[in-house]
Design a protein around this motif. Structure first.
Motif, mmCIF file in Angstrom:
data_model
loop_
_atom_site.group_PDB
_atom_site.id
_atom_site.type_symbol
_atom_site.label_atom_id
_atom_site.label_comp_id
_atom_site.label_asym_id
_atom_site.label_seq_id
_atom_site.Cartn_x
_atom_site.Cartn_y
_atom_site.Cartn_z
ATOM 1 N N SER A 1 89.345 -46.736 -22.156
ATOM 2 C CA SER A 1 87.978 -46.481 -22.616
ATOM 3 C C SER A 1 87.414 -45.184 -22.053
ATOM 4 O O SER A 1 86.474 -44.611 -22.624
ATOM 5 N N LEU A 2 87.967 -44.692 -20.939
ATOM 6 C CA LEU A 2 87.496 -43.415 -20.388
ATOM 7 C C LEU A 2 87.700 -42.293 -21.397
ATOM 8 O O LEU A 2 86.923 -41.339 -21.451
ATOM 9 N N SER B 1 77.653 -41.507 -20.635
ATOM 10 C CA SER B 1 77.596 -42.874 -20.103
ATOM 11 C C SER B 1 78.271 -43.005 -18.745
ATOM 12 O O SER B 1 78.097 -44.027 -18.068
ATOM 13 N N ILE B 2 79.032 -42.007 -18.319
ATOM 14 C CA ILE B 2 79.759 -42.150 -17.044
ATOM 15 C C ILE B 2 79.140 -41.347 -15.899
ATOM 16 O O ILE B 2 79.659 -41.388 -14.782
ATOM 17 N N GLY C 1 79.349 -35.517 -11.252
ATOM 18 C CA GLY C 1 79.443 -36.837 -11.865
ATOM 19 C C GLY C 1 78.383 -37.791 -11.379
ATOM 20 O O GLY C 1 77.933 -38.669 -12.123
ATOM 21 N N ALA C 2 77.968 -37.625 -10.119
ATOM 22 C CA ALA C 2 76.987 -38.547 -9.547
ATOM 23 C C ALA C 2 76.203 -37.875 -8.438
ATOM 24 O O ALA C 2 76.721 -37.004 -7.733
ATOM 25 N N LYS D 1 80.015 -46.576 -5.285
ATOM 26 C CA LYS D 1 80.846 -47.617 -5.888
ATOM 27 C C LYS D 1 80.540 -47.768 -7.374
ATOM 28 O O LYS D 1 81.455 -47.917 -8.205
ATOM 29 N N HIS D 2 79.267 -47.717 -7.722
ATOM 30 C CA HIS D 2 78.868 -47.843 -9.121
ATOM 31 C C HIS D 2 79.495 -46.732 -9.956
ATOM 32 O O HIS D 2 80.020 -46.989 -11.053
ATOM 33 N N TYR D 3 79.456 -45.510 -9.461
ATOM 34 C CA TYR D 3 80.030 -44.403 -10.224
ATOM 35 C C TYR D 3 81.527 -44.579 -10.415
ATOM 36 O O TYR D 3 82.040 -44.489 -11.539
#
Length: 603
Positions: free
Chosen positions: A390-391, A440-441, A582-583, A592-594
């Motif tokens: 899905s990535l 979304s990521i 990215g985060a 952890k969520h990322y």
């Protein structure tokens, strides 16, 4: 986990950059191209700042910079005497900053770029298979299979192949795109047509028009940061070799010709001829017709042309696909959208598989490079079994909005040029503000009000360092233990095969929860860097410091300033393998969520 090599069809810039990105990730690949080698022709000559940052991460930047001769002075010629220089203009050069050190574009013809990429691939043990064409393919749930044709010495050898994924970067008439049945939405403009040609001219004639070897990389690409741009023009009995702002110096109804030195050789020039009175079909029919029309428009019969390298009739194609993936097959790459060619030894494709556009703006080849760099790191993780399939959906999610906006911007410039004769490009086209804030990521938990997720080209994204933005650079980072080591910059710490976690804190203690998250991730996939603030006296010995890959002091304060961190605060920025933030998180829960959104099985 896959074992067969990934197959890339098409060895233009997009295909070669994808191949380099995958090779840097240790992924087995094959890259094929039906042509015998890189094609000549001065297309895709402008390398934008964001692409230069990609080249820095891939290790190709030094070779590109070696070929850069900088920006020459500009010469405007007397309308009454086309051989007399009326004015010399020194073009303002954008100043680099600690956060955008590669702000000045580089002019280098696409054939030279491709040769650099090919040589780097060869050093990585990946030869480009020229004279090799994709003949057919079909896909199942777990593979792509088909046939490849090898051509040599008039013989054809058909080979059957099996690959986990196929990527089409195969140009104007993309076989991959057509086989997939994807729509190529847009238009072909009949109202704007011109003739392109590369000629060898006598060296003394080159000097006569003040186009010396220092001009060999002179092209339609200028001061992006200040919005000033220009072209090398030859108007009716008037030669402009200028890169100053071009306003309505001529009526749009004027026939016009442009001559500029190419990046191929000191005595090779590019000629562009256009105008309502120009019979493009007739002019593009032969070398002699191109030369005759040039003389008629410019009045410069003292310029003596020798052999033609290539020439082509051009009309803008402004198109894009509405999806970049279908199962295990992807499309990438975009270039100048164009048309029919007449050459001595080759055929020119001015379009790529996923998108094509007008030449105004210098976005096509650069956007193709961004396509490939975005896809490459994601495909590498999925190939290794470290990320869920899905990535790969985020490739189209992130890139299609950028492509659509790019097409709008370049078309707007084309319409303005055709209507008013004005050619002015804004600073956003350096692509440093291209962002994936709507992805979304990407993730943030360090602000009460979430970052605005707007246009894909966003000036704020050049230096804001928010999730989805490019990562700002920052020099002057000194090893906290061995201070005699040479200082490094943020981009020296990044790589196309790893995420880089930048931890901003004034102590080496108390980061165990963060480091435990990183330890739980696939080995070698994440690098950790502790950045201590300028003037920090924090002790850096002991087990805590050793858990980081690097412990550095932000000696000049550029990293804290560039990532908008107060010296007394704690913050974490995660930089993706493609140099995108990215985060931005406060601690272990956000980290952890990322990474749960990147790696497989919530690792």
């Amino acid at each position: 986990m896959a074992t067969e090599p990934i197959l890339i069809s098409g060895a233009g810039p997009a295909g070669l950059i994808l191949a380099l990105t995958l090779a840097k990730n240790g992924i087995p690949i094959r890259i094929i191209d039906k042509e015998p080698g890189p094609k000549p022709g001065e297309k895709g000559a402008g390398i934008m700042p964001r692409s230069l940052e990609v080249h820095r991460l891939l290790g190709t930047l030094p070779d590109i910079q070696k070929r850069d001769k900088g920006f020459p002075s500009m010469r405007e010629f007397d309308p009454k005497d086309p051989t007399k220089v009326a004015k010399v203009i020194n073009m303002p050069i954008p100043e680099p900053t600690p956060h955008t050190p590669l702000i000045r574009p580089i002019i280098l013809g696409q054939p030279y770029q491709e040769r650099i990429f090919v040589s780097h691939l060869e050093k990585l043990g990946v030869p480009v298979e020229f004279n090799t064409e994709l003949k057919s393919f079909e896909q199942s749930d777990d593979a792509v299979t088909g046939e490849i044709v090898h051509r040599q010495d008039g013989q054809e050898v058909v080979e059957k192949f099996k690959a986990p994924w196929l990527i089409g970067t195969d140009g104007a008439h993309s076989f991959v795109r057509k086989t997939l049945g994807l729509r190529f939405l847009g238009e072909t403009r009949e109202d704007v047509q011109f003739v392109l040609a590369d000629f060898k001219i006598k060296k003394k004639e080159l000097e006569l028009v003040s186009l010396s070897s220092n001009f060999s990389h002179f092209a339609m690409l200028i001061d992006i940061s200040s919005g000033i741009d220009g072209v090398t023009l030859l108007l009716k009995r008037t030669i402009y070799s200028t890169r100053a702002l071009v306003k309505a110096e001529y009526l749009p109804s004027d026939d016009r010709a442009r001559l500029r030195p190419s990046g191929q050789d000191d005595n090779i020039v590019q000629v562009v001829i256009a105008g309502p009175q120009v019979d493009v079909d007739k002019v593009s029919a032969s070398r002699e017709n191109v030369i005759a029309e040039f003389y008629e428009i410019s009045g410069r019969r003292d310029i003596e042309f020798e052999e033609v390298v290539w020439f082509s009739r051009y009309r803008p194609n402004i198109r894009m696909v509405d999806q970049l993936r279908k199962g295990r097959v992807f499309l990438a790459g975009g270039k100048l959208g164009g048309g029919q060619s007449h050459m001595t030894v080759l055929k020119l494709d001015l379009v790529d598989a996923a998108h094509c556009h007008s030449p105004t703006g210098g976005q096509g080849m650069n956007s193709g490079i961004q396509d490939s760099f975005n896809l490459g790191w994601k495909l590498a993780l999925v190939y290794k079994g470290l990320a869920p399939p899905s990535l790969l959906d985020t490739y189209g999610e992130e890139r299609l909005p950028i492509i659509a906006e790019m097409l709008g911007k370049t078309t707007e410039l084309l319409n303005k040029l055709a209507k008013t004769g004005e050619f002015k490009r804004g600073g956003e086209l350096n692509q440093l503000g291209v962002n994936y804030r709507g992805s979304s990521i990407v993730y943030e938990d360090d602000v009460e009000v979430h970052t605005t997720r707007g246009a894909g080209y966003n000036d704020d994204s050049v230096t804001a360092a928010r999730p989805g933005d490019r990562a700002p650079d920052a020099p002057g980072l000194v090893d906290a233990v061995e201070k005699s080591k040479p200082s490094v910059a943020v981009y020296d710490l990044l790589a196309p095969s790893v995420h880089t976690v930048l931890v901003f804190a004034n102590t080496v203690e108390g980061h165990e929860p963060l480091l435990e998250i990183v330890k739980s991730l696939p080995e070698g996939s994440v690098k950790t860097v502790l950045l201590l603030p300028k003037g920090s006296e924090a002790p850096v010995y002991g087990s805590a410091a050793k858990q980081f890959d690097h412990v550095l002091v932000d000696q000049d304060g550029y990293a804290y300033a560039g990532y908008h961190i107060d010296n007394s605060s704690v913050g974490v920025a995660v930089v993706r393998p493609d140099g995108v933030v990215g985060a931005r998180v406060l601690g272990a829960p956000g980290l952890k969520h990322y990474f749960n959104g990147i790696f497989a099985h919530g690792q």
